[in-house]
Design a protein around this motif. Structure first.
Motif, PDB file in Angstrom:
ATOM      1  N   GLY A 269     -62.552  48.099  48.703  1.00  0.00           N
ATOM      2  CA  GLY A 269     -63.915  48.499  47.619  1.00  0.00           C
ATOM      3  C   GLY A 269     -63.591  48.648  46.300  1.00  0.00           C
TER       4      GLY A 269
ATOM      5  N   ASP B 144     -67.503  45.164  49.537  1.00  0.00           N
ATOM      6  CA  ASP B 144     -67.134  45.324  50.781  1.00  0.00           C
ATOM      7  C   ASP B 144     -65.608  44.733  50.977  1.00  0.00           C
ATOM      8  OD1 ASP B 144     -70.251  44.355  52.439  1.00  0.00           O
ATOM      9  OD2 ASP B 144     -69.295  46.174  52.089  1.00  0.00           O
ATOM     10  N   ASP B 145     -65.109  44.274  50.104  1.00  0.00           N
ATOM     11  CA  ASP B 145     -63.751  43.561  49.990  1.00  0.00           C
ATOM     12  C   ASP B 145     -62.715  44.446  50.537  1.00  0.00           C
ATOM     13  OD1 ASP B 145     -62.280  41.189  48.038  1.00  0.00           O
ATOM     14  OD2 ASP B 145     -60.818  42.814  48.954  1.00  0.00           O
ATOM     15  N   CYS B 251     -63.959  55.740  51.704  1.00  0.00           N
ATOM     16  CA  CYS B 251     -65.045  54.868  52.461  1.00  0.00           C
ATOM     17  C   CYS B 251     -65.640  56.124  53.175  1.00  0.00           C
ATOM     18  CB  CYS B 251     -64.138  54.162  53.441  1.00  0.00           C
ATOM     19  SG  CYS B 251     -65.344  53.065  54.470  1.00  0.00           S
ATOM     20  N   ARG B 284     -61.249  51.843  59.683  1.00  0.00           N
ATOM     21  CA  ARG B 284     -61.242  51.979  58.261  1.00  0.00           C
ATOM     22  C   ARG B 284     -60.180  53.396  57.868  1.00  0.00           C
ATOM     23  NH1 ARG B 284     -64.563  49.723  54.727  1.00  0.00           N
ATOM     24  NH2 ARG B 284     -62.848  50.297  53.433  1.00  0.00           N
TER      25      ARG B 284
END
Lengths: 298, 298
Positions: A269, B144-145, B251, B284
């Motif tokens: 991100g 989104d990386d 996130c 994540r």
């Protein structure tokens, strides 16, 4: 209250260690002179931020943290940072700065303080550069019980590692900080310098101060932020500015070179974390830090 | 300015997720009600600290961090904590408290703020319990990386893990928080509960809220401090009070249970660090934290 210079006195430092004239002592070294503050009144300190600790024209974040750390060591009743968190707000410049401290709480074994570094903008207004919250104690008073499960990093000896002076091409921009440091990077984390980054977010180096001054709790605040970015080994270039940096200082470091091992495991991100461990010559894990930094992707 | 209740509205929360009446929604849950503040005026918030989030009679540090985090989310122009550091000064008690916030800097993508929680002592003086420094952003605006190199912890599925309700003997003292949580500990980190601590500073668990509310950035601040201390697995008993806790929220968590894995590698001098990773159901790494805590040796 009359002005007071805040740095261990040169004479006291030299006498204590019996250092030879060619090797700086704690209290009489580049690091001490460049982090020395003058107490204008309780809680207000003046300093001239040195241009000697810049990397690619930015004043190094660890050097700035050490400046704030020294102010708090003077302001608080306990001498050593145990845990210190800094939020970097705006970019500091070499030149005059003011540090304002606040004592938040004093206890028997721990005290907590806050400190901010300000510089004047072109209109003469104070702009806050960094704000820090920290708890201090006395590392010398801690019990000897050591059950550290972590192990020092595996690294080749310094003579098989490489410093900026060995680099095939100079670091772009101002690299003044590299003249202040003894930095020998593990060749397995130097692929980036040869155009072949490993892809692994790691950076390891032997670390010391160029004038030979031994480490102390305040110089550990510099050590955790003085290596090239792990981003370089991941294959990213460009500036990786620190948003926030928290350091735990766990032990007074023994004399001699330090080993610094940095790891990044969560690049996502547009941000990444850098976890640094600092090990001293006695194989003690003397400091641990984590910073959140921004990366430029693509 | 009129008083304003600071928590997502119950109606809005329920409507948005379409949650069944038996499962709480973000905005309408125990966690939201117990972290809800009333804004008395800009920068000043009142709250009744719940007795429902205590462990062995101490108000849980992660719950307190979530309270401060919610105040800052209201005070700052950005909604999500990116990096938040708390220094715990004095022990909080269930009952009335005041949170005072300060905006340190607002930027385009990040803002920084400070917050303190106070309670009145018997003489009616405000005593500072916790001070926090934090930088906020918008997690929803991040690219989104994702190149996270870390991997989720290996753990048995929840049905093969154990919660406080499965314990052979009840946790001593008040264990109200365990009624608020869905907590299923990895049996390989439960030796302490059977008198056979592994000696390794590890603690892992599936984590959620007992009323079924999904995680959000603020509840992650609770999640990182809601497991039993790693000290128990090292064979130490007693209270392990947090001195300082820094959390990076990276996130927005996906719905469903979280996995929390905590590691201690540097127990020394009467202190230890606890590093927590929080993983969501989409694998994540949604939050990372490190706290410095005191241990009682011997």
């Amino acid at each position: 209250m009359s002005e007071a210079a805040i740095a261990p006195s040169a004479t006291l430092g030299s006498a204590r260690t019996g250092a030879s004239p060619s090797r700086a002592a704690i209290g009489d070294s580049e690091f001490d002179r460049d982090t020395a503050l003058t107490r204008r009144e309780p809680g207000v300190y003046d300093i001239e931020l040195s241009a000697g600790w810049t990397i690619i024209s930015a004043v190094n974040g660890g050097y700035l943290l050490a400046v704030l750390g020294r102010a708090l060591a003077d302001a608080l009743p306990h001498p050593d940072p145990f845990t210190i968190s800094a939020h970097y707000l705006t970019a500091s410049q070499p030149g005059p700065a003011v540090v304002r401290t606040e004592t938040v709480r004093t206890g028997r074994t721990l005290s907590t303080g806050q400190a901010s570094l300000f510089q004047l903008d072109e209109q003469g207004n104070e702009v806050e550069r960094i704000r820090v919250l920290a708890s201090y104690g006395d590392l010398g008073a801690l019990p000897d019980d050591v059950r550290t499960a972590a192990r020092p990093p595996q690294m080749p000896p310094p003579e098989q590692c490489f410093g900026p002076q060995d680099a095939p091409s100079p670091v772009p921009g101002s690299s003044a900080i590299t003249d202040r440091l003894f930095l020998k990077l593990d060749p397995s984390t130097l692929g980036w310098a040869l155009g072949k980054p490993s892809g692994k977010g790691e950076m390891r180096a032997w670390f010391g101060l160029a004038d030979g001054r031994d480490a102390d709790p305040l110089s550990l605040l510099l050590a955790v932020d003085a290596l090239p970015p792990t981003a370089f080994e991941i294959g990213l270039s460009g500036w990786v500015p620190t948003v926030e940096l928290t350091v735990h200082v766990r032990c007074r470091p023994a004399p001699g070179p330090l080993r610094v091992a940095i790891t990044t495991r969560n690049l996502a991100g547009g941000f990444l974390e850098e976890d640094a461990e600092v090990w001293d010559s006695a194989d003690r894990l003397v400091a641990q830090s984590r910073q959140l930094a921004r990366v430029r992707l693509g």
